[in-house]
Design a protein around this motif. Structure first.
Motif, PDB file in Angstrom:
ATOM      1  N   ASP A 185       0.831  -1.207   0.000  1.00  0.00           N
ATOM      2  CA  ASP A 185       0.000   0.000   0.000  1.00  0.00           C
ATOM      3  C   ASP A 185       0.863   1.253   0.000  1.00  0.00           C
ATOM      4  N   GLY A 186       2.165   1.068   0.196  1.00  0.00           N
ATOM      5  CA  GLY A 186       3.135   2.147   0.177  1.00  0.00           C
ATOM      6  C   GLY A 186       4.522   1.543   0.139  1.00  0.00           C
ATOM      7  N   ARG A 201       7.030   2.929  -8.584  1.00  0.00           N
ATOM      8  CA  ARG A 201       5.897   3.528  -9.295  1.00  0.00           C
ATOM      9  C   ARG A 201       5.515   2.692 -10.526  1.00  0.00           C
ATOM     10  N   GLU A 206       2.159   3.709  -8.413  1.00  0.00           N
ATOM     11  CA  GLU A 206       1.760   5.070  -8.762  1.00  0.00           C
ATOM     12  C   GLU A 206       0.635   5.536  -7.844  1.00  0.00           C
ATOM     13  N   GLY A 207       0.837   6.692  -7.208  1.00  0.00           N
ATOM     14  CA  GLY A 207      -0.163   7.246  -6.313  1.00  0.00           C
ATOM     15  C   GLY A 207      -0.090   6.744  -4.883  1.00  0.00           C
ATOM     16  N   LYS A 208       0.777   5.776  -4.622  1.00  0.00           N
ATOM     17  CA  LYS A 208       0.918   5.247  -3.263  1.00  0.00           C
ATOM     18  C   LYS A 208       2.018   6.009  -2.522  1.00  0.00           C
ATOM     19  N   PRO A 209       1.932   6.104  -1.201  1.00  0.00           N
ATOM     20  CA  PRO A 209       2.924   6.876  -0.438  1.00  0.00           C
ATOM     21  C   PRO A 209       4.313   6.251  -0.470  1.00  0.00           C
ATOM     22  N   ASP A 290       6.699  11.164   0.763  1.00  0.00           N
ATOM     23  CA  ASP A 290       5.490  11.697   1.383  1.00  0.00           C
ATOM     24  C   ASP A 290       5.632  11.855   2.891  1.00  0.00           C
TER      25      ASP A 290
END
Length: 317
Positions: A185-186, A201, A206-209, A290
């Motif tokens: 999830d990250g 990515r 892509e879009g995950k922390p 992040d």
């Protein structure tokens, strides 16, 4: 803008010291906590190894900050079903502010039961299956599982997460970054490695922390700070896979003799030159992290938290 957290080192500090640091980190303006999960310290000079799940329970009552494990190995020393129960309880105690960071582990911590230390390929396969088991248990449903590495027989978490419990996967090479992108999830990685983040990515992240951190040694005497960092954390600068395969603190002490003070001086922000510390942290900002966790090496914690409150965090924000 990323969020900035404080990195609690279970290898270097007692339980009481870690709780004190957590409160001071909150007061200094850090908005998150990360905590290591070790059975052994890296060397005897560090001198501690409190049980991370006890620490997280205590932290949940001491501060109201989110907590992430950096990282837990749910494959050898603890069965993934037991890790799932510990994580789910931590998630409830922290009001849903717990993230389970996981990795393939190091022999230093995982060999203690006498199990064979597997190859990276086998460890990665074990981690993938372990995450599958834990996510099934996080639903609160009864789970039976017969896999290549693990068996679960009619297990159910009655104290299950009430909201999503993210599982972030650690990786320090191309294969691990690919695995993290596919199943995590990250992504957890300790250095501002643009290539690894790109691999993550591209592999589904892509879009995950992306989260990680660094150690510093703040102090008004830079040479003394370098000496402290060199004495306590030479293992941070060992090359290749040594950190994954050496089995005891004594082995790390032997390998650490190859790390020079000059290497530490070049690679660890030391002293009280604000720009030196900012430059190191901004490397993570520029790489697209992040969440960035900063850990202070050595006993001079109060000076670091004062500097973080008055100088470092305001400059970063």
């Amino acid at each position: 803008m990323p969020s900035f957290g404080y990195f609690l080192s279970c290898e270097e500090f007692t339980p009481a010291q870690l709780l004190d640091q957590a409160a001071k980190a909150r007061d200094a303006g850090f908005t998150r906590l990360a905590i290591s999960d070790h059975f052994h310290p890296w060397n005897d000079a560090q001198g501690n190894s409190p049980f991370v799940w006890s620490m997280i329970g205590a932290l949940s009552q001491a501060v109201d900050l989110p907590v992430t494990t950096l990282v837990t190995c749910p494959t050898v020393r603890l069965h993934p079903a037991v890790t799932a129960q510990a994580a789910a309880t931590s998630h409830q105690l922290l009001g849903g502010r717990f993230t389970l960071g996981v990795g393939t582990g190091e022999a230093l911590n995982e060999h203690i039961l006498g199990d064979r230390w597997p190859s990276f390929e086998d460890r990665a396969d074990m981690l993938e299956e372990a995450i599958e088991v834990m996510r099934a248990l996080f639903t609160g449903k009864q789970v039976s599982h017969r896999g290549r590495h693990y068996t679960v027989d009619n297990a159910r978490l009655y104290t299950a997460p009430t909201t999503e419990l993210p599982v972030y996967v650690s990786g320090f090479g191309p294969k691990a970054a690919d695995l993290a992108g596919r199943i995590g999830d990250g992504f957890v990685t300790m250095g501002p490695d643009h290539d690894a983040i790109g691999r993550f990515r591209d592999a589904g992240g892509e879009g995950k922390p992306v989260i990680g951190g660094l150690k510093v040694c703040w102090g008004d005497d830079r040479e003394k700070a370098v000496e402290t960092a060199h004495r306590l954390w030479p293992t941070e600068h060992l090359p290749g896979e040594l950190a994954q395969i050496l089995p005891t603190p004594a082995h790390f002490e032997q390998a650490g003799q190859l790390v020079t003070r000059e290497q530490v001086s070049r690679n660890v922000p030391c002293g009280d030159d604000l720009e030196e510390h900012l430059t190191a942290v901004r490397g993570y900002v520029d790489a697209g992290f992040d969440e960035i966790y900063i850990g202070q090496i050595g006993p001079d914690q109060d000076a670091f938290f004062t500097a973080a409150h008055d100088r470092l965090l305001p400059a970063l924000h």
